[in-house]
Design an enzyme around this catalytic site. Sequence first.
Site, PDB file in Angstrom:
ATOM      1  N   HIS A 123       9.970 -66.641 -59.337  1.00 22.67           N
ATOM      2  CA  HIS A 123      10.944 -66.489 -58.864  1.00 22.67           C
ATOM      3  C   HIS A 123      12.140 -66.179 -59.010  1.00 22.67           C
ATOM      4  CE1 HIS A 123      13.131 -69.913 -58.201  1.00 22.67           C
ATOM      5  NE2 HIS A 123      12.346 -70.278 -57.808  1.00 22.67           N
ATOM      6  N   ASP A 124      12.787 -65.299 -59.138  1.00 19.09           N
ATOM      7  CA  ASP A 124      14.257 -63.841 -59.117  1.00 19.09           C
ATOM      8  C   ASP A 124      13.800 -63.840 -61.315  1.00 19.09           C
ATOM      9  OD1 ASP A 124      15.964 -64.406 -57.280  1.00 19.09           O
ATOM     10  OD2 ASP A 124      15.711 -66.805 -57.546  1.00 19.09           O
ATOM     11  N   GLY A 149      11.247 -70.118 -61.734  1.00 14.29           N
ATOM     12  CA  GLY A 149      12.178 -69.214 -61.340  1.00 14.29           C
ATOM     13  C   GLY A 149      13.833 -68.830 -62.390  1.00 14.29           C
TER      14      GLY A 149
END
Length: 259
Positions: free
Chosen positions: A120-121, A138
Amino acid sequence: MSIHATVIIDKTAEIHAETTIGPYCVIGPDVRIGAGTVLDSHVTVDRWTTIGENCRFYSHCSVGSDPQDIKYHDEKTVLVIGNNNTFREFVTLNRGTMGGGGISRIGDNNFFLAYSHAAHDAQMGSGILMANAATLAGHVTVGDHSTVGAFSAVHQFCRVGPHAFIGGFSVVTRDALPFIKTVGDRNQAKIYGINTMGLQRKGLAESAIEELKQVYRILFRSKLNTSDALLKVREKEWVSPEVSTLIQFIETSHRGFIR
């Protein structure tokens, strides 16, 4: 448009007419797929994912799945993928989280080998090579034309600089410097000079490579501390913009960098 009879597509998805989707793929809500993109068999594209043009997803890729973050509670976040990317078998790509800005982003002309993962991100540029089972935690940023070697892992919130080379089986817990080879496990990771061969293959001017070598010697082989070494580097006017990129990367590091 070529869509196999076994494909499941949500009615809110937008699929370009020049798209090919193979057997047993699943396309979720609010997905957008651009012209010329090909999905082989058993590819899953989850909700709120946008894919550009001329991308190729080999079998069993998981694209735009929920972030693997205990703070995520089903809020809307997105994954945006650019053009001309290749994703080999079993690649996994997660959407963003609200804590990271709500978006994971992958640029253009990247090559993800089998089993590689972007969490994520992730903020990824263009021309990147993710070798087999390379893994990003992340909130990782990866610069243009960098390489993350096979079975290597990058810790959350770390940065991988442009044209960086991370050797296979490395564990990166601090920033990996641009234009430089980084290899090793956690606190034993070290730098091993300018990635001369890789930069030559990518068409960087020999004059720029030579200047980077001179700066490398001042920064990391002169036995000066970082502040003094940066001052010494700034005493000379450098022609190549790559030198400025390296200096700026060092000066903006929050986690520290591998040296």
